[in-house]
Design an enzyme around this catalytic site. Structure first.
Site, PDB file in Angstrom:
ATOM      1  N   GLY A  26       1.085  -0.961  -0.382  1.00 20.46           N
ATOM      2  CA  GLY A  26       0.058   0.121  -0.275  1.00 20.46           C
ATOM      3  C   GLY A  26       0.891   1.403  -0.217  1.00 20.46           C
ATOM      4  O   GLY A  26       2.069   1.162   0.210  1.00 20.46           O
ATOM      5  N   TYR A  66       3.869  -3.419   2.528  1.00 18.73           N
ATOM      6  CA  TYR A  66       3.414  -2.536   3.473  1.00 18.73           C
ATOM      7  C   TYR A  66       2.379  -3.626   4.572  1.00 18.73           C
ATOM      8  O   TYR A  66       2.469  -3.308   5.524  1.00 18.73           O
ATOM      9  CB  TYR A  66       1.759  -1.585   3.314  1.00 18.73           C
ATOM     10  CG  TYR A  66       1.083  -0.836   3.828  1.00 18.73           C
ATOM     11  CD1 TYR A  66       1.247   0.104   4.848  1.00 18.73           C
ATOM     12  CD2 TYR A  66      -0.099  -1.703   4.514  1.00 18.73           C
ATOM     13  CE1 TYR A  66       1.047   1.235   5.401  1.00 18.73           C
ATOM     14  CE2 TYR A  66      -0.454  -0.938   5.704  1.00 18.73           C
ATOM     15  CZ  TYR A  66      -0.136   0.931   6.084  1.00 18.73           C
ATOM     16  OH  TYR A  66      -0.397   1.349   7.198  1.00 18.73           O
ATOM     17  N   HIS A 125       8.110  -7.556  -4.116  1.00 19.53           N
ATOM     18  CA  HIS A 125       6.571  -7.672  -4.834  1.00 19.53           C
ATOM     19  C   HIS A 125       6.545  -8.557  -5.495  1.00 19.53           C
ATOM     20  O   HIS A 125       7.351  -8.619  -6.475  1.00 19.53           O
ATOM     21  CB  HIS A 125       5.990  -6.615  -5.463  1.00 19.53           C
ATOM     22  CG  HIS A 125       5.573  -5.364  -4.306  1.00 19.53           C
ATOM     23  ND1 HIS A 125       4.624  -4.587  -3.978  1.00 19.53           N
ATOM     24  CD2 HIS A 125       6.177  -4.324  -4.331  1.00 19.53           C
ATOM     25  CE1 HIS A 125       4.642  -4.087  -3.389  1.00 19.53           C
ATOM     26  NE2 HIS A 125       5.321  -3.802  -3.279  1.00 19.53           N
ATOM     27  N   GLU A 143       4.993 -10.694  -6.694  1.00 17.06           N
ATOM     28  CA  GLU A 143       2.846 -10.393  -7.725  1.00 17.06           C
ATOM     29  C   GLU A 143       3.592  -9.705  -9.065  1.00 17.06           C
ATOM     30  O   GLU A 143       2.497 -10.673  -9.497  1.00 17.06           O
ATOM     31  CB  GLU A 143       1.710 -10.439  -6.797  1.00 17.06           C
ATOM     32  CG  GLU A 143       1.718  -8.555  -7.005  1.00 17.06           C
ATOM     33  CD  GLU A 143       1.985  -7.942  -5.599  1.00 17.06           C
ATOM     34  OE1 GLU A 143       2.490  -6.421  -4.826  1.00 17.06           O
ATOM     35  OE2 GLU A 143       3.108  -8.689  -4.445  1.00 17.06           O
ATOM     36  N   SER A 158     -20.904  -3.510 -25.386  1.00 18.67           N
ATOM     37  CA  SER A 158     -20.150  -2.460 -26.143  1.00 18.67           C
ATOM     38  C   SER A 158     -19.242  -3.293 -27.043  1.00 18.67           C
ATOM     39  O   SER A 158     -18.664  -3.420 -28.387  1.00 18.67           O
ATOM     40  CB  SER A 158     -18.859  -1.699 -25.646  1.00 18.67           C
ATOM     41  OG  SER A 158     -18.346  -2.788 -25.115  1.00 18.67           O
ATOM     42  N   GLY A 159     -19.489  -4.101 -27.088  1.00 23.72           N
ATOM     43  CA  GLY A 159     -19.202  -5.488 -28.185  1.00 23.72           C
ATOM     44  C   GLY A 159     -17.497  -5.977 -27.931  1.00 23.72           C
ATOM     45  O   GLY A 159     -16.497  -6.877 -28.722  1.00 23.72           O
ATOM     46  N   GLY A 160     -17.091  -5.326 -27.296  1.00 26.96           N
ATOM     47  CA  GLY A 160     -15.546  -6.050 -25.939  1.00 26.96           C
ATOM     48  C   GLY A 160     -15.395  -7.250 -25.989  1.00 26.96           C
ATOM     49  O   GLY A 160     -16.444  -7.766 -25.496  1.00 26.96           O
ATOM     50  N   VAL A 161     -14.927  -7.980 -24.999  1.00 31.71           N
ATOM     51  CA  VAL A 161     -14.642  -9.087 -24.473  1.00 31.71           C
ATOM     52  C   VAL A 161     -15.214  -8.514 -22.778  1.00 31.71           C
ATOM     53  O   VAL A 161     -15.746  -9.920 -22.785  1.00 31.71           O
ATOM     54  CB  VAL A 161     -13.537  -9.258 -24.675  1.00 31.71           C
ATOM     55  CG1 VAL A 161     -12.309  -8.006 -23.518  1.00 31.71           C
ATOM     56  CG2 VAL A 161     -12.721 -10.583 -24.101  1.00 31.71           C
ATOM     57  N   ASP A 162     -15.056  -7.705 -22.415  1.00 29.49           N
ATOM     58  CA  ASP A 162     -15.609  -7.493 -20.785  1.00 29.49           C
ATOM     59  C   ASP A 162     -17.297  -7.425 -21.456  1.00 29.49           C
ATOM     60  O   ASP A 162     -17.889  -8.697 -20.426  1.00 29.49           O
ATOM     61  CB  ASP A 162     -14.652  -6.589 -20.905  1.00 29.49           C
ATOM     62  CG  ASP A 162     -13.573  -6.345 -20.376  1.00 29.49           C
ATOM     63  OD1 ASP A 162     -12.837  -7.081 -20.432  1.00 29.49           O
ATOM     64  OD2 ASP A 162     -12.862  -4.879 -20.769  1.00 29.49           O
ATOM     65  N   SER A 163     -17.366  -6.817 -21.822  1.00 31.37           N
ATOM     66  CA  SER A 163     -18.810  -6.892 -22.008  1.00 31.37           C
ATOM     67  C   SER A 163     -19.719  -7.835 -22.561  1.00 31.37           C
ATOM     68  O   SER A 163     -21.025  -8.387 -21.991  1.00 31.37           O
ATOM     69  CB  SER A 163     -19.616  -5.343 -22.380  1.00 31.37           C
ATOM     70  OG  SER A 163     -19.398  -5.485 -23.705  1.00 31.37           O
ATOM     71  N   SER A 164     -18.894  -8.077 -23.399  1.00 31.50           N
ATOM     72  CA  SER A 164     -19.240  -9.273 -24.154  1.00 31.50           C
ATOM     73  C   SER A 164     -19.471 -10.946 -23.241  1.00 31.50           C
ATOM     74  O   SER A 164     -20.601 -11.641 -22.932  1.00 31.50           O
ATOM     75  CB  SER A 164     -18.920 -10.055 -24.970  1.00 31.50           C
ATOM     76  OG  SER A 164     -18.823  -8.625 -26.140  1.00 31.50           O
TER      77      SER A 164
END
Length: 526
Positions: free
Chosen positions: A65, A93, A182, A184, A236-242
């Site tokens: 953090g 942190y 880190h 990660e 939107s047609g993008g991968v996320d909203s699809s």
């Protein structure tokens, strides 16, 4: 907000929660754990130890953090978290706070460490099993542990300027391990090994979690949340909203109505592609709203990118409200918000994540929304969303489509938006993608696009002087979109792209290539 404990324990047999102290990479810790086959979720740092105990966690991880443990109002945690009898791994942190609570002294470092450092391991077992005795790690800290006296902690690794780069507790009541670096991030090459050692050797996890478990759990959560009401999905047609649309269709079927807003800021033929895909392939109720005039009117004369995002976000919501008037019992609005959107907008669990840029579907939402939000992939990264899409049967041409920003071409035309500028960047972008696909580089790159710069340059065409616009090309490679490196596109491909854009896109006489990584740059220019 802490997730529903009973639901988590019922759906996931092995859980390793991550207390989020505001790090930009906090959710990246979760995805490293999930990559190893163990379910992980971010929770608020002030979650009481007894609530965490109810999760029956196999282990606990404390994120980094931006705060100092000595600051007034710095995020803290219930000290009893360290006494739950399960292994606890503190990162940056999270390590400093735990050591502070255990009695160690934390002070500003004489030599701050930002970037790569060489870690020297003193105890090559347990957390560092099968990790080289000297290995590269990524540091990002101004404070560090100065004195372990009386804290029942011993050092197990160091760097040249950080003698306590990793510690462990010698008190049987505290199964604590801490690392100042880190693990990660990809800049720590053996970070994956460290997580696997912690999960499998220390926490005794078996790695039974998979993405299909997430699909089932999230579908069940959505069904319970929505009940009999209707959900509008902003498509939107993008991968996320699809992928969100596919998940919601799996969960609630005909209770889903998708709304696609043509905002005048789309790529070429984007509207046709969306209508064909979602009506013909998914057989989903799709409503198309033509709001080009309204969006471009809102953006007239606006140059500041944050103001652009705010205005676009506000108009999107107004469009959804208007569309909802014709949709009976519409109560929920679903969005394809991802974790990088959330954290860049300063909305981490600790409440003190840095605001890098507003996202129209996060920071730009008005308080009086009128809908209840449903964000099924809010805790995932782009590649995890693609994996989820594959599980849900979303076609490859959608799953592997490059991301397109919610504000569309408004953040790829730097400065004021005009129809002429939008047409230039659309045509340049189409040529760029055609050549990238033809060269077999589309799946090898994570995001590729053109940007119209707010400058003009002198050129020579047909023995005459020109004074025309400049297009920048951007291509990046990344796993999680939290960090990214510029793609090494072959020079002959770049040459073809440049020649075509200058010859075919009227008003452009110069093409440049962006070789900035994230950080310090972002992927989009605005």
């Amino acid at each position: 907000m802490t997730p529903n404990i009973d639901k988590l324990t019922a759906l996931h047999k092995e859980i390793v929660p991550v207390l989020d102290f505001g790090a930009q990479t906090a959710q990246l810790i979760c995805r490293r754990v999930r990559d190893a086959g163990v379910f992980s979720v971010l929770i608020s740092p002030d979650t009481p130890a007894e609530e965490i105990r109810k999760m029956n966690p196999k282990g606990i991880i404390l994120s980094g953090g931006p705060s100092s443990v000595t600051d007034d109002g710095a995020p803290s945690m219930d000290p009893k978290v360290l006494e739950l009898g399960v292994p606890v791994l503190g990162i940056c942190y999270g390590m400093q706070l735990s050591c502070h609570l255990l009695g160690a002294k934390v002070t500003p470092a004489d030599h701050r460490e930002y970037g790569r450092a060489q870690l020297h391991i003193h105890e090559p077992s347990g957390l560092f099993d099968a990790v080289p005795d000297s290995t590269q790690v990524w540091m990002s800290h101004g404070d560090q542990i100065e004195d372990l006296a009386g804290a029942h902690l011993v050092p197990i690794a160091s760097t040249e300027t950080c003698p306590y780069a990793a510690v462990k507790s010698t008190n049987p009541a505290h199964r604590f391990l801490g690392v100042q670096f880190h693990p990660e991030v990809t800049h720590t090459p053996h970070g994956v090994d460290l997580f696997r050692n912690f999960l499998y050797e220390t926490c005794k996890c078996t790695g039974i979690w998979k993405m299909s478990d997430f699909a089932e759990a999230e579908a069940e959560r959505v069904r319970e949340l929505v009940g009999e009401k209707t959900v509008i999905c902003g498509l939107s047609g993008g991968v996320d909203s699809s992928v969100v649309a596919a998940l919601l269709h799996k969960a609630i079927g005909d209770q889903l109505v998708c709304v696609f807003v043509d905002n005048g800021l789309l790529r070429k033929k984007e509207r046709d592609l969306v209508e064909h895909t979602f009506r013909d392939h998914f057989h989903i109720d799709l409503r198309v709203v033509d709001a080009r005039a309204e969006f471009l009117g809102d953006l007239e004369g606006i140059e500041d990118p944050q103001e652009k995002r705010k205005r676009i976000g506000h108009r999107f919501i107004e469009c959804f409200k208007d569309a909802a008037k014709d949709i009976p019992d519409a109560h929920f609005l679903a969005q394809g918000t991802l974790y990088p959107d959330v954290i860049e907008s300063g909305h981490g669990h600790a409440g003190n994540s840095a605001n890098i840029k507003l996202h129209h579907n996060v920071g730009g939402l008005p308080e009086e929304l009128g809908f209840e939000l449903v964000e099924p992939v809010r805790e995932l990264f782009k590649d995890e969303v693609r994996a989820l899409g594959t599980v849900l049967g979303v076609p490859d041409q959608i799953v592997w489509r490059h991301p397109f920003p919610g504000p569309g071409l408004a953040v790829r035309v730097l400065g004021e938006i005009t129809e002429e500028k939008l047409e230039i960047v659309r045509n340049a972008d189409e040529i760029l993608l055609e050549e990238i696909v033809a060269a077999g580089l589309y799946r090898k790159t994570s995001q590729v696009f053109a940007v119209l710069l707010p400058v003009q340059s002198v050129g020579v065409m047909g023995d005459g002087r020109t004074y025309e616009r400049v297009v920048a090309l951007r291509a990046v490679e990344t796993q999680d979109f939290m960090t990214a490196d510029w793609a090494r596109i072959p020079f002959d491909v770049l040459a073809r792209i440049s020649t075509r854009i200058i010859n075919e896109v009227r008003g452009v006489n110069r093409v440049v290539y962006d070789i900035s990584s994230k950080p310090p740059a972002t992927i989009e220019w605005e």
